[in-house]
Write a protein that holds these residues in place. Structure first.
Motif, PDB file in Angstrom:
ATOM      1  N   MET A 156       0.740  -1.248  -0.074  1.00  0.00           N
ATOM      2  CA  MET A 156       0.028   0.013  -0.062  1.00  0.00           C
ATOM      3  C   MET A 156       0.654   1.251   0.169  1.00  0.00           C
ATOM      4  O   MET A 156       0.340   2.360  -0.326  1.00  0.00           O
ATOM      5  CB  MET A 156      -0.945   0.015   1.073  1.00  0.00           C
ATOM      6  N   GLU A 157       2.000   1.017   0.416  1.00  0.00           N
ATOM      7  CA  GLU A 157       2.778   2.478   0.490  1.00  0.00           C
ATOM      8  C   GLU A 157       3.213   3.434  -0.677  1.00  0.00           C
ATOM      9  O   GLU A 157       3.370   4.498  -0.615  1.00  0.00           O
ATOM     10  CB  GLU A 157       4.254   1.995   1.181  1.00  0.00           C
ATOM     11  N   GLY A 158       3.002   2.676  -1.883  1.00  0.00           N
ATOM     12  CA  GLY A 158       3.197   3.419  -3.030  1.00  0.00           C
ATOM     13  C   GLY A 158       2.301   4.701  -3.112  1.00  0.00           C
ATOM     14  O   GLY A 158       2.541   5.681  -3.822  1.00  0.00           O
ATOM     15  N   GLY A 159       0.930   4.725  -2.713  1.00  0.00           N
ATOM     16  CA  GLY A 159       0.119   5.487  -2.592  1.00  0.00           C
ATOM     17  C   GLY A 159       0.464   6.832  -1.705  1.00  0.00           C
ATOM     18  O   GLY A 159      -0.285   7.731  -1.442  1.00  0.00           O
ATOM     19  N   GLY A 160       1.412   6.545  -0.710  1.00  0.00           N
ATOM     20  CA  GLY A 160       1.973   7.603  -0.026  1.00  0.00           C
ATOM     21  C   GLY A 160       2.126   6.765   1.519  1.00  0.00           C
ATOM     22  O   GLY A 160       1.157   6.197   1.973  1.00  0.00           O
ATOM     23  N   TRP A 161       3.390   6.882   1.970  1.00  0.00           N
ATOM     24  CA  TRP A 161       3.403   5.775   3.154  1.00  0.00           C
ATOM     25  C   TRP A 161       2.688   6.455   4.420  1.00  0.00           C
ATOM     26  O   TRP A 161       2.355   5.499   5.181  1.00  0.00           O
ATOM     27  CB  TRP A 161       5.084   5.769   3.474  1.00  0.00           C
ATOM     28  N   VAL A 162       2.766   7.551   4.709  1.00  0.00           N
ATOM     29  CA  VAL A 162       1.918   8.043   6.059  1.00  0.00           C
ATOM     30  C   VAL A 162       0.385   7.689   5.830  1.00  0.00           C
ATOM     31  O   VAL A 162      -0.162   7.107   6.710  1.00  0.00           O
ATOM     32  CB  VAL A 162       2.235   9.432   5.985  1.00  0.00           C
ATOM     33  N   GLN A 163      -0.271   7.969   4.461  1.00  0.00           N
ATOM     34  CA  GLN A 163      -1.468   7.562   4.450  1.00  0.00           C
ATOM     35  C   GLN A 163      -1.743   6.094   4.587  1.00  0.00           C
ATOM     36  O   GLN A 163      -2.565   5.686   5.283  1.00  0.00           O
ATOM     37  CB  GLN A 163      -2.112   7.760   2.926  1.00  0.00           C
ATOM     38  N   ALA A 164      -0.710   5.318   4.101  1.00  0.00           N
ATOM     39  CA  ALA A 164      -0.845   3.839   4.189  1.00  0.00           C
ATOM     40  C   ALA A 164      -0.813   3.496   5.587  1.00  0.00           C
ATOM     41  O   ALA A 164      -1.705   2.454   6.036  1.00  0.00           O
ATOM     42  CB  ALA A 164       0.396   3.131   3.270  1.00  0.00           C
ATOM     43  N   ALA A 165       0.076   3.938   6.252  1.00  0.00           N
ATOM     44  CA  ALA A 165       0.344   3.722   7.813  1.00  0.00           C
ATOM     45  C   ALA A 165      -0.823   3.992   8.792  1.00  0.00           C
ATOM     46  O   ALA A 165      -1.259   3.173   9.339  1.00  0.00           O
ATOM     47  CB  ALA A 165       1.766   4.291   8.262  1.00  0.00           C
ATOM     48  N   VAL A 166      -1.497   5.140   8.395  1.00  0.00           N
ATOM     49  CA  VAL A 166      -2.519   5.740   8.911  1.00  0.00           C
ATOM     50  C   VAL A 166      -3.859   4.618   8.670  1.00  0.00           C
ATOM     51  O   VAL A 166      -4.603   3.888   9.570  1.00  0.00           O
ATOM     52  CB  VAL A 166      -3.205   6.924   8.686  1.00  0.00           C
ATOM     53  N   MET A 167      -4.291   4.213   7.347  1.00  0.00           N
ATOM     54  CA  MET A 167      -5.165   3.325   7.139  1.00  0.00           C
ATOM     55  C   MET A 167      -4.921   1.826   7.854  1.00  0.00           C
ATOM     56  O   MET A 167      -5.769   1.326   8.434  1.00  0.00           O
ATOM     57  CB  MET A 167      -5.302   3.090   5.561  1.00  0.00           C
ATOM     58  N   ILE A 168      -3.658   1.356   7.873  1.00  0.00           N
ATOM     59  CA  ILE A 168      -3.610   0.316   8.274  1.00  0.00           C
ATOM     60  C   ILE A 168      -3.652   0.379   9.706  1.00  0.00           C
ATOM     61  O   ILE A 168      -4.047  -0.709  10.508  1.00  0.00           O
ATOM     62  CB  ILE A 168      -2.112  -0.396   8.138  1.00  0.00           C
ATOM     63  N   GLY A 169      -3.195   1.290  10.409  1.00  0.00           N
ATOM     64  CA  GLY A 169      -3.266   1.676  11.787  1.00  0.00           C
ATOM     65  C   GLY A 169      -4.734   1.527  12.529  1.00  0.00           C
ATOM     66  O   GLY A 169      -4.940   0.933  13.294  1.00  0.00           O
ATOM     67  N   VAL A 170      -5.819   2.165  11.482  1.00  0.00           N
ATOM     68  CA  VAL A 170      -7.198   2.262  11.959  1.00  0.00           C
ATOM     69  C   VAL A 170      -7.712   0.624  11.744  1.00  0.00           C
ATOM     70  O   VAL A 170      -8.536   0.095  12.689  1.00  0.00           O
ATOM     71  CB  VAL A 170      -8.000   3.029  11.085  1.00  0.00           C
ATOM     72  N   LEU A 171      -7.311  -0.102  10.781  1.00  0.00           N
ATOM     73  CA  LEU A 171      -7.683  -1.520  10.343  1.00  0.00           C
ATOM     74  C   LEU A 171      -7.052  -2.515  11.450  1.00  0.00           C
ATOM     75  O   LEU A 171      -7.813  -3.341  11.938  1.00  0.00           O
ATOM     76  CB  LEU A 171      -7.406  -1.979   9.119  1.00  0.00           C
ATOM     77  N   TRP A 172      -5.907  -2.064  11.924  1.00  0.00           N
ATOM     78  CA  TRP A 172      -4.963  -2.796  12.925  1.00  0.00           C
ATOM     79  C   TRP A 172      -5.919  -2.635  14.359  1.00  0.00           C
ATOM     80  O   TRP A 172      -5.985  -3.626  15.187  1.00  0.00           O
ATOM     81  CB  TRP A 172      -3.777  -2.241  12.883  1.00  0.00           C
TER      82      TRP A 172
END
Length: 274
Positions: free
Chosen positions: A162-178
């Motif tokens: 997912m990081e190709g779309g922006g690593w911070v955005q990907a980290a936040v999305m995964i954080g919520v789902l996590w």
């Protein structure tokens, strides 16, 4: 996003939406076990509390299954190599191992200042549902379950794609789902139940901050699952111990929050200067 040669000619739902399928499998595996533990907590049936630790392997199982389906042997070998990648340089070993150890020392000092005596280090060996298993066994448990069991999936599969779309955005999305993945805990685990609905919102924020930190660490270490799994396992070993209860955990959380704020500030500065 990493694409392997064997993925290209194949079609199907798993190949089109690998990350979605990954999360569905991770949730299904862990929430099925969580459901059994909730039923046990309610008195509807009896299951071993140690299943709590088995549920941590949901993300790893999902990562292996989806990787095998969409990229076969080459993808599994790549996942293994990143899982064992140790050639990350002294800086990332210092971050991956040194910082949680430093937080453990800080928790010991806080306990000493709060209680007037040094804690019994054997307390690091006490874990929920299993009792006093010894510090080394507890450390191995944390690294195997909430270290590799989670990080092979969250960072090694989901963030990696997912990081190709922006690593911070990907980290936040995964954080919520996590964070949402932990939801069953709030129905059978006493310390989570005590947090209540308001506590869940705060927990979700803290998990998202942790996702940003671990994603930054994963990228910086050359995409080493080993480094983030060790950090995660060591961090849980410290923060979940009786030694870190109360003020100690507040201090540990504050350090992580400040650390993440600095990471985000540096990331924003780098984007502005690019």
């Amino acid at each position: 996003m990493t694409v392997y040669p064997s993925e290209a000619p194949r079609q199907g739902l798993v190949h089109q939406y690998p990350v979605v399928v990954f999360f569905l499998i991770a949730y299904a595996f862990s929430w099925t076990i969580g459901g059994l533990l909730i039923a046990d907590y309610q008195g509807a049936l009896s299951v071993p509390g140690a299943l709590h630790y088995v549920s941590a392997f949901g993300p790893m199982v999902a990562a292996i299954v989806v990787t095998a389906l969409i990229s076969g042997r080459p993808g599994l070998l790549d996942l293994w190599r990143r899982g064992m990648r140790a050639d990350v340089g002294w800086r990332w070993w210092l971050i991956g191992v040194g910082t949680p150890v430093a937080l453990g020392v800080a928790a010991i000092v806080v306990f000493w200042l709060s209680n007037g005596v040094l804690p019994d280090l054997a307390l690091f060996g006490e874990v929920d549902y299993l009792g006093a298993i010894g510090a080394l066994a507890a450390l191995a448990l944390w690294i195997a379950t909430y270290g590799f069991g989670e990080e092979v999936g969250w960072r090694g599969f989901a963030f990696h794609r997912m990081e190709g779309g922006g690593w911070v955005q990907a980290a936040v999305m995964i954080g919520v789902l996590w964070g949402l993945w932990h939801l069953p805990y709030f129905f059978y685990k006493a310390n989570f139940i005590a947090l209540g609905i308001g506590g869940f919102a705060g927990y979700l924020i803290s998990i998202t901050m942790g996702s940003i930190l671990l994603s930054w660490m994963y990228r910086g270490s050359g995409r080493s699952i080993l480094v983030v799994a060790l950090w995660h396992g060591l961090f849980d070993f410290v923060s979940a111990s009786p030694i870190a209860e109360g003020v100690g955990n507040a201090l540990i959380s504050s350090v992580v929050i400040v650390w993440v704020i600095v990471i985000l500030w540096l990331a924003r500065r780098d984007r502005a200067s690019a």
